[in-house]
Write an enzyme that holds these catalytic residues in place. Structure first.
Site, PDB file in Angstrom:
ATOM      1  N   LEU A  86      55.662  24.462  55.396  1.00 50.37           N
ATOM      2  CA  LEU A  86      56.667  25.653  55.357  1.00 50.37           C
ATOM      3  C   LEU A  86      56.582  26.552  56.160  1.00 50.37           C
ATOM      4  O   LEU A  86      55.299  27.092  56.249  1.00 50.37           O
ATOM      5  CB  LEU A  86      56.819  25.817  53.674  1.00 50.37           C
ATOM      6  N   GLY A 131      53.423  21.459  53.089  1.00 47.36           N
ATOM      7  CA  GLY A 131      54.906  20.844  53.043  1.00 47.36           C
ATOM      8  C   GLY A 131      54.763  19.684  54.109  1.00 47.36           C
ATOM      9  O   GLY A 131      55.822  18.829  53.945  1.00 47.36           O
ATOM     10  N   ASN A 155      47.303  21.998  50.837  1.00 41.49           N
ATOM     11  CA  ASN A 155      46.034  22.869  50.756  1.00 41.49           C
ATOM     12  C   ASN A 155      46.709  24.295  50.186  1.00 41.49           C
ATOM     13  O   ASN A 155      45.810  25.296  50.679  1.00 41.49           O
ATOM     14  CB  ASN A 155      45.727  23.338  52.342  1.00 41.49           C
ATOM     15  N   GLU A 156      47.514  24.156  49.487  1.00 37.22           N
ATOM     16  CA  GLU A 156      48.234  25.598  48.961  1.00 37.22           C
ATOM     17  C   GLU A 156      47.211  26.484  48.439  1.00 37.22           C
ATOM     18  O   GLU A 156      47.477  27.846  48.688  1.00 37.22           O
ATOM     19  CB  GLU A 156      49.347  25.507  48.119  1.00 37.22           C
TER      20      GLU A 156
HETATM   21  C1  LIG Z   1      52.894  27.793  39.113  1.00 36.55           C
HETATM   22  C2  LIG Z   1      54.001  27.318  40.366  1.00 36.55           C
HETATM   23  C3  LIG Z   1      53.953  28.467  40.977  1.00 36.55           C
HETATM   24  C4  LIG Z   1      55.178  28.600  42.050  1.00 36.55           C
HETATM   25  C5  LIG Z   1      54.626  28.768  43.358  1.00 36.55           C
HETATM   26  C6  LIG Z   1      55.789  28.846  44.177  1.00 36.55           C
HETATM   27  C7  LIG Z   1      55.812  28.891  45.683  1.00 36.55           C
HETATM   28  C8  LIG Z   1      54.429  28.829  46.494  1.00 36.55           C
HETATM   29  C9  LIG Z   1      54.535  27.458  47.104  1.00 36.55           C
HETATM   30  C10 LIG Z   1      54.192  27.726  48.391  1.00 36.55           C
HETATM   31  C11 LIG Z   1      54.016  26.337  49.049  1.00 36.55           C
HETATM   32  C12 LIG Z   1      53.777  26.396  50.196  1.00 36.55           C
HETATM   33  C13 LIG Z   1      53.712  25.085  50.978  1.00 36.55           C
HETATM   34  C14 LIG Z   1      53.374  25.256  52.575  1.00 36.55           C
HETATM   35  O1  LIG Z   1      53.914  24.453  53.198  1.00 36.55           O
HETATM   36  S1  LIG Z   1      52.580  26.844  52.970  1.00 36.55           S
HETATM   37  C15 LIG Z   1      52.230  26.502  54.689  1.00 36.55           C
HETATM   38  C16 LIG Z   1      50.728  25.699  54.853  1.00 36.55           C
HETATM   39  N1  LIG Z   1      50.451  25.598  56.220  1.00 36.55           N
HETATM   40  C17 LIG Z   1      49.249  25.591  56.580  1.00 36.55           C
HETATM   41  O2  LIG Z   1      48.370  26.032  55.850  1.00 36.55           O
HETATM   42  C18 LIG Z   1      49.175  25.355  58.001  1.00 36.55           C
HETATM   43  C19 LIG Z   1      48.906  26.460  58.824  1.00 36.55           C
HETATM   44  N2  LIG Z   1      48.849  26.327  60.233  1.00 36.55           N
HETATM   45  C20 LIG Z   1      47.758  25.823  60.650  1.00 36.55           C
HETATM   46  O3  LIG Z   1      46.625  25.216  60.210  1.00 36.55           O
HETATM   47  C21 LIG Z   1      47.655  25.578  62.221  1.00 36.55           C
HETATM   48  O4  LIG Z   1      48.557  26.204  62.803  1.00 36.55           O
HETATM   49  C22 LIG Z   1      47.999  24.056  62.836  1.00 36.55           C
HETATM   50  C23 LIG Z   1      49.148  23.614  61.942  1.00 36.55           C
HETATM   51  C24 LIG Z   1      46.679  23.323  62.351  1.00 36.55           C
HETATM   52  C25 LIG Z   1      48.174  24.077  64.240  1.00 36.55           C
HETATM   53  O5  LIG Z   1      47.146  24.953  64.808  1.00 36.55           O
HETATM   54  P1  LIG Z   1      47.296  25.284  66.272  1.00 36.55           P
HETATM   55  O6  LIG Z   1      47.909  23.969  67.154  1.00 36.55           O
HETATM   56  O7  LIG Z   1      45.961  25.775  66.905  1.00 36.55           O
HETATM   57  O8  LIG Z   1      48.420  26.299  66.328  1.00 36.55           O
HETATM   58  P2  LIG Z   1      48.346  27.873  65.927  1.00 36.55           P
HETATM   59  O9  LIG Z   1      47.370  27.862  64.741  1.00 36.55           O
HETATM   60  O10 LIG Z   1      47.773  28.635  67.048  1.00 36.55           O
HETATM   61  O11 LIG Z   1      49.670  28.113  65.385  1.00 36.55           O
HETATM   62  C26 LIG Z   1      50.676  28.255  66.544  1.00 36.55           C
HETATM   63  C27 LIG Z   1      51.628  29.411  65.918  1.00 36.55           C
HETATM   64  O12 LIG Z   1      52.451  29.012  64.712  1.00 36.55           O
HETATM   65  C28 LIG Z   1      52.097  29.743  63.813  1.00 36.55           C
HETATM   66  N3  LIG Z   1      52.356  28.717  62.751  1.00 36.55           N
HETATM   67  C29 LIG Z   1      51.337  28.065  62.149  1.00 36.55           C
HETATM   68  N4  LIG Z   1      51.496  27.441  60.913  1.00 36.55           N
HETATM   69  C30 LIG Z   1      52.618  28.430  60.444  1.00 36.55           C
HETATM   70  C31 LIG Z   1      53.616  28.120  59.322  1.00 36.55           C
HETATM   71  N5  LIG Z   1      53.349  27.262  58.486  1.00 36.55           N
HETATM   72  N6  LIG Z   1      54.444  28.842  59.182  1.00 36.55           N
HETATM   73  C32 LIG Z   1      54.799  29.526  60.313  1.00 36.55           C
HETATM   74  N7  LIG Z   1      53.985  29.948  61.326  1.00 36.55           N
HETATM   75  C33 LIG Z   1      52.959  29.175  61.674  1.00 36.55           C
HETATM   76  C34 LIG Z   1      50.819  30.429  63.976  1.00 36.55           C
HETATM   77  O13 LIG Z   1      50.797  31.668  63.428  1.00 36.55           O
HETATM   78  C35 LIG Z   1      50.964  30.642  65.632  1.00 36.55           C
HETATM   79  O14 LIG Z   1      51.837  31.693  65.650  1.00 36.55           O
HETATM   80  P3  LIG Z   1      51.827  32.816  67.010  1.00 36.55           P
HETATM   81  O15 LIG Z   1      51.999  31.887  68.400  1.00 36.55           O
HETATM   82  O16 LIG Z   1      52.895  33.682  66.859  1.00 36.55           O
HETATM   83  O17 LIG Z   1      50.397  33.278  67.036  1.00 36.55           O
END
Ligand SMILES: CCCCC/C=C\CCC/C=C/CC(=O)SCCNC(=O)CCNC(=O)[C@H](O)C(C)(C)COP(=O)(O)OP(=O)(O)OC[C@H]1O[C@@H](n2cnc3c(N)ncnc32)[C@H](O)[C@@H]1OP(=O)(O)O
Length: 280
Positions: A86, A131, A155-156
């Site tokens: 997400l 997600g 990994n939330e």
């Molecule tokens: C009891 C019930 C309670 C109810 C709860 C309710 C709600 C809560 C539920 C919430 C659910 C969440 C589900 C999700 O999916 S949360 C997202 C989790 N994702 C991650 O942890 C992944 C994060 N990203 C990474 O680990 C890395 O970016 C990568 C995917 C491994 C890629 O690495 P790399 O190629 O080195 O790229 P960068 O790290 O440099 O990223 C480039 C760029 O993209 C931005 N970014 C990365 N991931 C996200 C993201 N998920 N969303 C938005 N932006 C993201 C990152 O910040 C970089 O941005 P800049 O270029 O501006 O620096």
């Protein structure tokens, strides 16, 4: 040739689109064998923004309604990344109305994918946290590229948030209760061999064979008469989906309360900052 079976459908975020004259999701009808490919394309990391979620749902709906299609391969157009999950910026510093709209879109995509009448095969050609993993878990079969960087899992907890009950149910239905409990509490991201061992994916293959393997698997699933397979899928999945359907609004309210907390906003901001600082 296997590739001849495939039709193309590209999901793109509007900001990365070429001229506005081109439709958002391209659905070509050249295919005659009924298999489409949905390629996620929202660089740099295929994060699931509101726009991508909405576009994904529209594309799936088109395919469901077009009886020439019987199966879809879900894959990524971003090298090395299936989906970063997400879009965290959609959950940070936005209005309550925005959170509600975003969460409804997440619910909608999950329901559409999980209950799809089409055969869905995930060709996972990159890292797949949270997600991103969830999307693959809604598919009927998962093929993961054998690359030690391509971790997959929910990994939330490592972000300081909680995978909602329907994320949890999807994982439990795939890997069983004990593996899911451990994986969810620890926020485990599994490398390919481990993902295969615990049943999070069905096959791990060399990277250049992910697509052809997905096609072979698709042929096997399409050999089963649709009506029998679809009813069986519904028998297996509908009880899980119904739990969300019966309380969608309550689930949104729960999300709103959760995500609006100062402590959760702080956790998400810190996580985003950490990602951004990684480079510098
Ligand atoms: C009891 C019930 C309670 C109810 C709860 C309710 C709600 C809560 C539920 C919430 C659910 C969440 C589900 C999700 O999916 S949360 C997202 C989790 N994702 C991650 O942890 C992944 C994060 N990203 C990474 O680990 C890395 O970016 C990568 C995917 C491994 C890629 O690495 P790399 O190629 O080195 O790229 P960068 O790290 O440099 O990223 C480039 C760029 O993209 C931005 N970014 C990365 N991931 C996200 C993201 N998920 N969303 C938005 N932006 C993201 C990152 O910040 C970089 O941005 P800049 O270029 O501006 O620096």
């Amino acid at each position: 040739m296997a590739q001849d079976l495939v039709d193309g459908l590209l999901i793109k975020a509007r900001s990365h689109l070429p001229p506005p004259s081109e439709p958002l999701g391209k659905l070509s009808k050249r295919d005659r064998k009924g298999v489409a490919v949905i390629k996620l394309k929202n660089p740099p990391v295929n994060s699931l923004s509101l726009e991508v979620l909405t576009e994904f749902v529209i594309s799936l709906e088109k395919l469901e309604n077009d009886k020439t299609f019987r199966g879809v391969i879900v894959t990524s157009d971003c090298p090395g990344i299936f989906s970063a999950g997400l879009d965290l910026t959609e959950m940070c510093g936005k209005s309550q109305a925005h959170y509600a709209e975003f969460w409804r879109a997440v619910q909608e995509l999950w329901l559409r994918l999980y209950l799809s009448n089409l055969v869905l095969i995930a060709a996972i050609n990159g890292v797949s946290p949270a997600g991103g993993c969830l999307i693959s878990l809604t598919c009927d079969y998962r093929v993961l590229a054998d690359n030690p960087k391509y971790n997959i899992g929910l990994n939330e907890t490592l972000l300081g948030v909680v995978a909602p009950s329907w994320f949890k149910d999807t994982l439990v239905n795939t890997v069983g209760h004990r593996t899911a409990e451990r994986a969810l509490q620890l926020g485990l991201l599994f490398p390919p061999a481990e993902a295969l061992r615990v049943g999070m994916v069905d096959q791990v293959v060399p990277e250049d064979q992910v697509h052809s393997t997905a096609l072979s698997v698709m042929a096997q699933w399409l050999a089963v008469p649709d009506h029998a397979r679809q009813l069986t899928k519904s028998l297996m999945r509908k009880p899980t989906a119904d739990r969300l359907v019966k309380q969608r609004d309550a689930d949104i309210q729960y999300f709103l309360q959760f995500v609006s907390r100062d402590s959760i906003q702080k956790s998400l901001r810190m996580y985003l900052d950490k990602l951004r600082q990684k480079k510098g």
